[in-house]
Write a protein that holds these residues in place. Sequence first.
Motif, PDB file in Angstrom:
ATOM      1  N   GLN A  47      65.062  54.259  20.081  1.00 30.00           N
ATOM      2  CA  GLN A  47      64.038  53.916  20.154  1.00 30.00           C
ATOM      3  C   GLN A  47      63.357  53.230  18.854  1.00 30.00           C
ATOM      4  O   GLN A  47      63.984  53.496  17.714  1.00 30.00           O
ATOM      5  N   GLY A  48      62.210  52.432  18.826  1.00 30.39           N
ATOM      6  CA  GLY A  48      61.720  51.967  17.649  1.00 30.39           C
ATOM      7  C   GLY A  48      62.509  50.802  16.962  1.00 30.39           C
ATOM      8  O   GLY A  48      62.893  49.988  17.656  1.00 30.39           O
ATOM      9  N   GLU A  49      62.234  50.685  15.543  1.00 31.63           N
ATOM     10  CA  GLU A  49      62.873  49.833  14.784  1.00 31.63           C
ATOM     11  C   GLU A  49      64.298  49.669  14.824  1.00 31.63           C
ATOM     12  O   GLU A  49      64.996  48.497  14.592  1.00 31.63           O
ATOM     13  N   GLU A  50      65.098  50.867  15.305  1.00 38.95           N
ATOM     14  CA  GLU A  50      66.555  50.795  15.173  1.00 38.95           C
ATOM     15  C   GLU A  50      66.830  50.308  16.560  1.00 38.95           C
ATOM     16  O   GLU A  50      68.370  50.429  16.762  1.00 38.95           O
ATOM     17  N   ASN A  51      66.288  49.929  17.433  1.00 39.80           N
ATOM     18  CA  ASN A  51      66.702  49.619  18.762  1.00 39.80           C
ATOM     19  C   ASN A  51      67.444  48.208  18.727  1.00 39.80           C
ATOM     20  O   ASN A  51      66.846  47.519  17.690  1.00 39.80           O
ATOM     21  N   LEU A  52      68.151  47.846  19.454  1.00 38.73           N
ATOM     22  CA  LEU A  52      68.924  46.685  19.547  1.00 38.73           C
ATOM     23  C   LEU A  52      68.125  45.417  19.448  1.00 38.73           C
ATOM     24  O   LEU A  52      68.208  44.454  18.679  1.00 38.73           O
ATOM     25  N   LEU A  53      66.931  45.275  20.366  1.00 44.15           N
ATOM     26  CA  LEU A  53      66.362  44.220  20.607  1.00 44.15           C
ATOM     27  C   LEU A  53      65.464  44.013  19.324  1.00 44.15           C
ATOM     28  O   LEU A  53      65.229  42.989  18.776  1.00 44.15           O
ATOM     29  N   ALA A  54      65.154  45.133  18.689  1.00 39.84           N
ATOM     30  CA  ALA A  54      64.258  44.900  17.499  1.00 39.84           C
ATOM     31  C   ALA A  54      64.935  44.524  16.424  1.00 39.84           C
ATOM     32  O   ALA A  54      64.498  43.726  15.637  1.00 39.84           O
ATOM     33  N   ILE A  55      66.204  44.841  16.527  1.00 36.67           N
ATOM     34  CA  ILE A  55      67.244  44.345  15.178  1.00 36.67           C
ATOM     35  C   ILE A  55      67.487  42.956  15.369  1.00 36.67           C
ATOM     36  O   ILE A  55      67.571  42.085  14.489  1.00 36.67           O
ATOM     37  N   LEU A  56      67.678  42.444  16.790  1.00 34.20           N
ATOM     38  CA  LEU A  56      68.133  41.179  17.015  1.00 34.20           C
ATOM     39  C   LEU A  56      66.787  40.347  16.612  1.00 34.20           C
ATOM     40  O   LEU A  56      66.984  39.042  16.281  1.00 34.20           O
ATOM     41  N   LYS A  57      65.798  40.729  16.945  1.00 30.11           N
ATOM     42  CA  LYS A  57      64.352  39.874  16.391  1.00 30.11           C
ATOM     43  C   LYS A  57      64.428  39.631  15.251  1.00 30.11           C
ATOM     44  O   LYS A  57      63.831  38.457  14.808  1.00 30.11           O
ATOM     45  N   ARG A  58      64.358  40.627  14.446  1.00 28.98           N
ATOM     46  CA  ARG A  58      64.176  40.389  12.933  1.00 28.98           C
ATOM     47  C   ARG A  58      65.374  39.689  12.418  1.00 28.98           C
ATOM     48  O   ARG A  58      65.012  38.810  11.393  1.00 28.98           O
ATOM     49  N   ARG A  59      66.721  39.896  12.413  1.00 30.29           N
ATOM     50  CA  ARG A  59      67.979  39.430  11.643  1.00 30.29           C
ATOM     51  C   ARG A  59      68.965  38.941  12.416  1.00 30.29           C
ATOM     52  O   ARG A  59      70.298  39.283  12.109  1.00 30.29           O
ATOM     53  N   TRP A  60      68.763  38.319  13.808  1.00 31.29           N
ATOM     54  CA  TRP A  60      69.959  38.149  14.490  1.00 31.29           C
ATOM     55  C   TRP A  60      71.091  37.077  14.206  1.00 31.29           C
ATOM     56  O   TRP A  60      72.120  37.246  14.090  1.00 31.29           O
ATOM     57  N   TRP A  61      70.357  35.992  13.390  1.00 28.45           N
ATOM     58  CA  TRP A  61      71.178  34.937  12.945  1.00 28.45           C
ATOM     59  C   TRP A  61      71.954  35.369  11.566  1.00 28.45           C
ATOM     60  O   TRP A  61      72.904  34.798  11.149  1.00 28.45           O
ATOM     61  N   LYS A  62      71.396  36.422  10.929  1.00 26.27           N
ATOM     62  CA  LYS A  62      72.334  37.035   9.528  1.00 26.27           C
ATOM     63  C   LYS A  62      73.620  37.767  10.390  1.00 26.27           C
ATOM     64  O   LYS A  62      74.552  37.491   9.507  1.00 26.27           O
ATOM     65  N   TYR A  63      73.335  38.492  11.299  1.00 27.62           N
ATOM     66  CA  TYR A  63      74.427  39.048  11.737  1.00 27.62           C
ATOM     67  C   TYR A  63      75.279  38.070  12.529  1.00 27.62           C
ATOM     68  O   TYR A  63      76.518  38.440  12.533  1.00 27.62           O
ATOM     69  N   MET A  64      74.796  37.239  13.383  1.00 28.50           N
ATOM     70  CA  MET A  64      75.812  36.257  13.878  1.00 28.50           C
ATOM     71  C   MET A  64      76.644  35.593  12.879  1.00 28.50           C
ATOM     72  O   MET A  64      78.001  35.375  12.892  1.00 28.50           O
ATOM     73  N   ILE A  65      76.213  34.968  11.698  1.00 29.34           N
ATOM     74  CA  ILE A  65      77.032  34.512  10.686  1.00 29.34           C
ATOM     75  C   ILE A  65      77.988  35.418  10.033  1.00 29.34           C
ATOM     76  O   ILE A  65      79.161  35.260   9.812  1.00 29.34           O
ATOM     77  N   LEU A  66      77.528  36.725   9.812  1.00 29.89           N
ATOM     78  CA  LEU A  66      78.505  37.725   9.392  1.00 29.89           C
ATOM     79  C   LEU A  66      79.518  37.900  10.389  1.00 29.89           C
ATOM     80  O   LEU A  66      80.780  38.158   9.944  1.00 29.89           O
ATOM     81  N   GLY A  67      79.292  38.164  11.625  1.00 29.20           N
ATOM     82  CA  GLY A  67      80.237  38.165  12.725  1.00 29.20           C
ATOM     83  C   GLY A  67      81.275  37.234  12.857  1.00 29.20           C
ATOM     84  O   GLY A  67      82.638  37.416  13.029  1.00 29.20           O
ATOM     85  N   LEU A  68      80.789  35.893  12.421  1.00 33.19           N
ATOM     86  CA  LEU A  68      81.867  34.631  12.244  1.00 33.19           C
ATOM     87  C   LEU A  68      82.584  34.891  11.259  1.00 33.19           C
ATOM     88  O   LEU A  68      83.969  34.549  11.270  1.00 33.19           O
ATOM     89  N   ILE A  69      82.066  35.269  10.025  1.00 34.50           N
ATOM     90  CA  ILE A  69      82.907  35.352   8.639  1.00 34.50           C
ATOM     91  C   ILE A  69      84.101  36.445   9.175  1.00 34.50           C
ATOM     92  O   ILE A  69      85.173  36.235   8.878  1.00 34.50           O
ATOM     93  N   ASP A  70      83.633  37.739   9.949  1.00 33.44           N
ATOM     94  CA  ASP A  70      84.474  38.627  10.029  1.00 33.44           C
ATOM     95  C   ASP A  70      85.734  38.105  11.020  1.00 33.44           C
ATOM     96  O   ASP A  70      86.942  38.456  10.798  1.00 33.44           O
ATOM     97  N   ILE A  71      85.557  37.372  12.032  1.00 34.09           N
ATOM     98  CA  ILE A  71      86.433  36.886  13.102  1.00 34.09           C
ATOM     99  C   ILE A  71      87.472  35.878  12.318  1.00 34.09           C
ATOM    100  O   ILE A  71      88.694  36.254  12.377  1.00 34.09           O
ATOM    101  N   GLU A  72      86.882  34.900  11.498  1.00 30.37           N
ATOM    102  CA  GLU A  72      87.966  34.003  10.966  1.00 30.37           C
ATOM    103  C   GLU A  72      88.451  34.572   9.687  1.00 30.37           C
ATOM    104  O   GLU A  72      89.667  34.201   9.408  1.00 30.37           O
ATOM    105  N   ALA A  73      87.994  35.597   9.202  1.00 25.59           N
ATOM    106  CA  ALA A  73      89.063  36.373   8.098  1.00 25.59           C
ATOM    107  C   ALA A  73      90.179  36.959   8.912  1.00 25.59           C
ATOM    108  O   ALA A  73      91.286  36.736   8.061  1.00 25.59           O
ATOM    109  N   ASN A  74      90.031  37.680   9.828  1.00 31.31           N
ATOM    110  CA  ASN A  74      91.231  38.176  10.530  1.00 31.31           C
ATOM    111  C   ASN A  74      92.256  36.974  10.809  1.00 31.31           C
ATOM    112  O   ASN A  74      93.244  37.184  10.891  1.00 31.31           O
TER     113      ASN A  74
END
Length: 387
Positions: A95-122
Motif C-alpha cells: 500500500q501507499g508509495e511502495e505500491n507497484l503502480l506508484a513506483i511505476l508512475k514515478r520512475r518506470w523509465w529509469k528501471y526500464m533502462i536498468l533492466g535492459l542494462i542487466d539483461i545485456e550484461a548477462n
Amino acid sequence: MIPVQQDHVVTTIENIPAETVPASPTLLQRIKKVFNRQLLLSLALGQVLSFLLCGIGLTSKYLADDFHANTPVFQSFLNYILLFLVYTTTLAVRQGEENLLAILKRRWWKYMILGLIDIEANFLLIKAYQYTTLTSIQLLDCFVLPVVLLLSWFFLLVRYKAAHYVGVGVCLLGVGCMIGADVLVGRQQGMGDHKLLGDLLVLAGATLYGISNVCEEFIVKNLSRVEFLGMIGLFGSFFSGIQLAIMEHKELLKVRWDWQIGLLYVGFSACMFGLYSFMPVVIKRTSAAAVNLSLLTADLYSLFCGLFLFHYKFSALYLVSFFIIVLGLVLYSSSSTYVAQDPRVYKQFRNTAAPVTETPIAGPLEPSVTYTSLGQETEEEPRVRVA
C-alpha cells in the motif's frame, strides 16, 4: 617593610596520573581491531555469493558441454520470472508509495533502462565464451572493478583511501596468479576463433555490470531491496522474453528434455535467484566494489570443483592466488570509505512530484556520516546541517 615569604609548589613526575600517558596498542590488539566480527562476517557473506556464482558456472558448463543446450537467454529468463513471481507480486500487494503502480508512475523509465542494462550484461559475457578464451575472460572481466570505483566516485560521491587502492591491486595480483596457473596447466578453454570480438564483448559486459552494480547500491541503500528486485523482475522478464522469442527459440526447440537437463535448469535458476536475492543484502552492508572483489574467488571455487568433476589439472599457484585475493579483501575492508556529501542531497532518483529547490543553509553544526566498507557509521568533522 617585612618581606613576605612565598610558597613554591614543586611538581614532580609522580604527581601526573598514569592515565594521562597513553599506552601504545600491542600487536594483538591491532590484529583484533582489523579482524573484528564485522569484517569476518562481511568476508563470509561475500564468499556465499562466490559459491552461488560457482554453482551458476558449473550448471551452465554441464548444460553446454554434456547436453549441448546453448540457451543463455532462456536461463536468464527463468531467473527474471522467479524474481517477478516473488518480488514484483510483493510490490503489487503493498500500500501507499511502495505500491507497484506508484513506483511505476514515478520512475518506470529509469528501471526500464536498468533492466535492459542487466539483461545485456548477462548476455554479452555468456556470448563471449563462443569467441575468446577463458583466460581472456577472467582477465578482462576484472574491468568491472575500475568501472565500479569510478562510478561510485562520481555518482555516489564515495571517497577512497590508499588502503582501498592497495587492496584492489593485491586482488588483481591474485587474479594474475590464477591466470598464470591456467597457462601452466594448459587450462585455456574457449574457441578463440574471433578473439578480438570476444574480448570486446567481455569489456562491454563488464562495463554494463559495473553500471548495474552501482545503481543497485544506490537503490538498496536509499530506497529498498524489494523495490529493486521487483522492478528488475518486471522489466527483466518482459525484455528477456522478447529477446528469447527473437534470438533463441530455435535453440530451445533443439533441447532434448529429460529429468537430468530439467534438474540442471532448476539448479541454475536456484543459484541465480539466490545470487540476485542475496547480493543486495551484502551490497547494503558493504559496497558494490567490495562485492565484486569477493566474486573474484568464484573462479577458484569452480576450479576446485572441476578437479573432481571434470578432472582439471592442479597447480599450487591456485592456492597462492586464493590467499592473495583474500588478503586483498582484508586490506580493502579494513579501512573505511567516506561520503563527500550527504547522499540525501542528490536523491533525485525518487523523482517526487515537488521540484527539487535549493534550500538556504541554516541550523547548527552536526557531524557528517561516514559509511565504512563494512556498513558501519563513524563521525567525521562537523558540517552545516541543511534546514
